[in-house]
Design a protein around this motif. Structure first.
Motif, PDB file in Angstrom:
ATOM      1  N   LEU A 124       4.757  -3.427  -7.948  1.00 29.76           N
ATOM      2  CA  LEU A 124       4.091  -2.942  -6.725  1.00 29.76           C
ATOM      3  C   LEU A 124       3.351  -4.083  -6.030  1.00 29.76           C
ATOM      4  N   ALA A 125       2.782  -4.991  -6.815  1.00 33.35           N
ATOM      5  CA  ALA A 125       2.141  -6.169  -6.210  1.00 33.35           C
ATOM      6  C   ALA A 125       3.193  -7.010  -5.497  1.00 33.35           C
ATOM      7  N   LYS A 126       4.370  -7.136  -6.118  1.00 33.15           N
ATOM      8  CA  LYS A 126       5.452  -7.936  -5.543  1.00 33.15           C
ATOM      9  C   LYS A 126       5.883  -7.396  -4.181  1.00 33.15           C
ATOM     10  N   VAL A 127       5.916  -6.050  -4.033  1.00 34.20           N
ATOM     11  CA  VAL A 127       6.324  -5.474  -2.738  1.00 34.20           C
ATOM     12  C   VAL A 127       5.110  -5.231  -1.824  1.00 34.20           C
ATOM     13  N   GLY A 128       3.967  -5.845  -2.196  1.00 29.46           N
ATOM     14  CA  GLY A 128       2.790  -5.813  -1.313  1.00 29.46           C
ATOM     15  C   GLY A 128       1.991  -4.531  -1.365  1.00 29.46           C
ATOM     16  N   LEU A 129       2.076  -3.807  -2.488  1.00 29.28           N
ATOM     17  CA  LEU A 129       1.356  -2.524  -2.584  1.00 29.28           C
ATOM     18  C   LEU A 129       0.462  -2.463  -3.819  1.00 29.28           C
ATOM     19  N   GLY A 130       0.002  -3.629  -4.251  1.00 30.81           N
ATOM     20  CA  GLY A 130      -0.867  -3.690  -5.428  1.00 30.81           C
ATOM     21  C   GLY A 130      -2.155  -2.911  -5.259  1.00 30.81           C
ATOM     22  N   ASP A 131      -2.557  -2.671  -4.005  1.00 28.32           N
ATOM     23  CA  ASP A 131      -3.822  -1.954  -3.757  1.00 28.32           C
ATOM     24  C   ASP A 131      -3.599  -0.456  -3.512  1.00 28.32           C
ATOM     25  N   LYS A 132      -2.358   0.020  -3.695  1.00 25.61           N
ATOM     26  CA  LYS A 132      -2.055   1.428  -3.378  1.00 25.61           C
ATOM     27  C   LYS A 132      -1.657   2.243  -4.611  1.00 25.61           C
ATOM     28  N   LEU A 133      -2.000   1.749  -5.797  1.00 30.29           N
ATOM     29  CA  LEU A 133      -1.520   2.393  -7.030  1.00 30.29           C
ATOM     30  C   LEU A 133      -1.872   3.870  -7.095  1.00 30.29           C
ATOM     31  N   ASN A 134      -3.083   4.216  -6.611  1.00 33.98           N
ATOM     32  CA  ASN A 134      -3.549   5.599  -6.753  1.00 33.98           C
ATOM     33  C   ASN A 134      -3.402   6.422  -5.484  1.00 33.98           C
ATOM     34  N   ALA A 135      -2.736   5.847  -4.485  1.00 30.96           N
ATOM     35  CA  ALA A 135      -2.497   6.598  -3.238  1.00 30.96           C
ATOM     36  C   ALA A 135      -1.354   7.586  -3.459  1.00 30.96           C
ATOM     37  N   TYR A 136      -1.332   8.628  -2.643  1.00 34.43           N
ATOM     38  CA  TYR A 136      -0.227   9.597  -2.664  1.00 34.43           C
ATOM     39  C   TYR A 136       0.709   9.290  -1.495  1.00 34.43           C
ATOM     40  N   PRO A 137       1.990   9.667  -1.613  1.00 32.37           N
ATOM     41  CA  PRO A 137       2.957   9.327  -0.566  1.00 32.37           C
ATOM     42  C   PRO A 137       2.512   9.699   0.857  1.00 32.37           C
ATOM     43  N   ASP A 138       1.857  10.865   1.027  1.00 33.16           N
ATOM     44  CA  ASP A 138       1.501  11.249   2.403  1.00 33.16           C
ATOM     45  C   ASP A 138       0.366  10.404   2.980  1.00 33.16           C
ATOM     46  N   GLN A 139      -0.199   9.516   2.156  1.00 34.32           N
ATOM     47  CA  GLN A 139      -1.228   8.589   2.671  1.00 34.32           C
ATOM     48  C   GLN A 139      -0.608   7.248   3.067  1.00 34.32           C
ATOM     49  N   LEU A 140       0.712   7.148   2.903  1.00 35.38           N
ATOM     50  CA  LEU A 140       1.397   5.881   3.160  1.00 35.38           C
ATOM     51  C   LEU A 140       2.285   5.974   4.394  1.00 35.38           C
ATOM     52  N   GLN A 145       6.226   3.693   1.848  1.00 29.87           N
ATOM     53  CA  GLN A 145       6.936   4.604   0.941  1.00 29.87           C
ATOM     54  C   GLN A 145       8.282   4.009   0.510  1.00 29.87           C
ATOM     55  N   GLN A 146       8.947   3.351   1.460  1.00 26.03           N
ATOM     56  CA  GLN A 146      10.242   2.759   1.114  1.00 26.03           C
ATOM     57  C   GLN A 146      10.059   1.608   0.125  1.00 26.03           C
ATOM     58  N   ARG A 147       8.968   0.886   0.248  1.00 27.76           N
ATOM     59  CA  ARG A 147       8.705  -0.202  -0.704  1.00 27.76           C
ATOM     60  C   ARG A 147       8.368   0.356  -2.087  1.00 27.76           C
ATOM     61  N   VAL A 148       7.708   1.519  -2.129  1.00 25.84           N
ATOM     62  CA  VAL A 148       7.483   2.193  -3.419  1.00 25.84           C
ATOM     63  C   VAL A 148       8.839   2.571  -4.022  1.00 25.84           C
ATOM     64  N   ALA A 149       9.758   3.067  -3.177  1.00 23.26           N
ATOM     65  CA  ALA A 149      11.093   3.463  -3.656  1.00 23.26           C
ATOM     66  C   ALA A 149      11.846   2.258  -4.229  1.00 23.26           C
ATOM     67  N   ILE A 150      11.673   1.090  -3.609  1.00 24.06           N
ATOM     68  CA  ILE A 150      12.312  -0.133  -4.124  1.00 24.06           C
ATOM     69  C   ILE A 150      11.697  -0.505  -5.477  1.00 24.06           C
ATOM     70  N   ALA A 151      10.358  -0.447  -5.573  1.00 22.08           N
ATOM     71  CA  ALA A 151       9.688  -0.748  -6.848  1.00 22.08           C
ATOM     72  C   ALA A 151      10.127   0.242  -7.926  1.00 22.08           C
TER      73      ALA A 151
END
Length: 245
Positions: A124-140, A145-151
């Protein structure tokens, strides 16, 4: 020996033939860009590789071993080695980003939770979302969201990553952040097959570009050849149209 060999592949939806005589070899670390008009069969190749559409005839070999798509155990093993990211991210809405990325490795693959979470955080850090670990999809945003899907796909530790129009559902300003993640994977030597309408990106990132029309491969070669000096009229027409826009 190639990493992936597709030979004389045919696929049908009902009586309609959607892939015809597909021959394609993919080496380790190759990035194959699949381009062509809508309905040309680009995404169908990815669906067949994942076992989502059974091949009517022909063969798929992974490291020289023929894949038996009718065998459920073999299909599961294949999906340990090849992962796909679709246009629609399909994240679990009731789970955090970290849970979305870790659920399959923990629950299905039975890997140790601490190890999986450590790996997921790094991805998640690699795709630039290291600070979103505890977020829910509707907050993104869609791009996040697509970067979460790649991770999530990478958390399965695939040898080959298939990307099916991963930016098609995104607003234009969010496209580049997703493509940046894919660029990074290409630089790291990830073997990928990418279906996309983002021609500049395909040109830049692909080691080989495959142009398809009517369920067949019309022409394939290095990106500069396909985009600047294609030999087939059909390729020339397509490329000149899209590059004019």
């Amino acid at each position: 020996m190639h990493h992936l060999d597709i030979t004389a592949l045919e696929a049908r939806y009902g009586t309609h033939t959607v892939l015809s005589g597909i021959d394609l070899s993919v080496g380790r670390g190759d990035v194959i860009g699949l381009i062509g008009p809508s309905g040309s069969g680009k995404s169908t190749i990815l669906r067949v590789l994942m076992g989502l559409l059974p091949p009517a005839s022909g063969s798929v070999k992974l490291d020289g071993e023929t894949v038996d798509y009718a065998n459920a155990r073999e299909l599961r093993r294949l999906r340990d080695r090849i992962a796909i990211v679709f246009q629609q991210y399909n994240l679990f809405q009731n789970m955090t980003v970290l849970q979305n990325v870790t659920i399959t490795p923990i629950k299905i693959k039975k890997r140790p939770k601490a190890e999986v979470e450590e790996e997921a955080k790094a991805l998640l850090a690699k795709v630039g979302l290291g600070d979103k670990l505890n977020a829910y999809p509707d907050q993104l945003s869609g791009g996040q969201q697509q970067r979460v899907a790649i991770a999530r796909a990478l958390a399965l530790r695939p040898e080959i990553l298939l990307l099916d129009e991963v930016t098609a559902a995104l607003d234009p300003e969010l496209v580049s952040e997703v493509l940046d993640s894919v660029r990074l994977l290409a630089r790291e030597g990830m073997t990928m097959m990418i279906v996309s309408h983002e021609m500049g990106f395909i040109r830049e990132v692909s080691s080989r570009v495959v142009f398809m029309a009517n369920g067949r491969i019309v022409e394939e070669g290095p990106a500069n050849v396909i985009f600047d000096a294609p030999t087939q009229t059909r390729t020339r027409d397509f490329v000149s149209k899209i590059l004019r826009h």
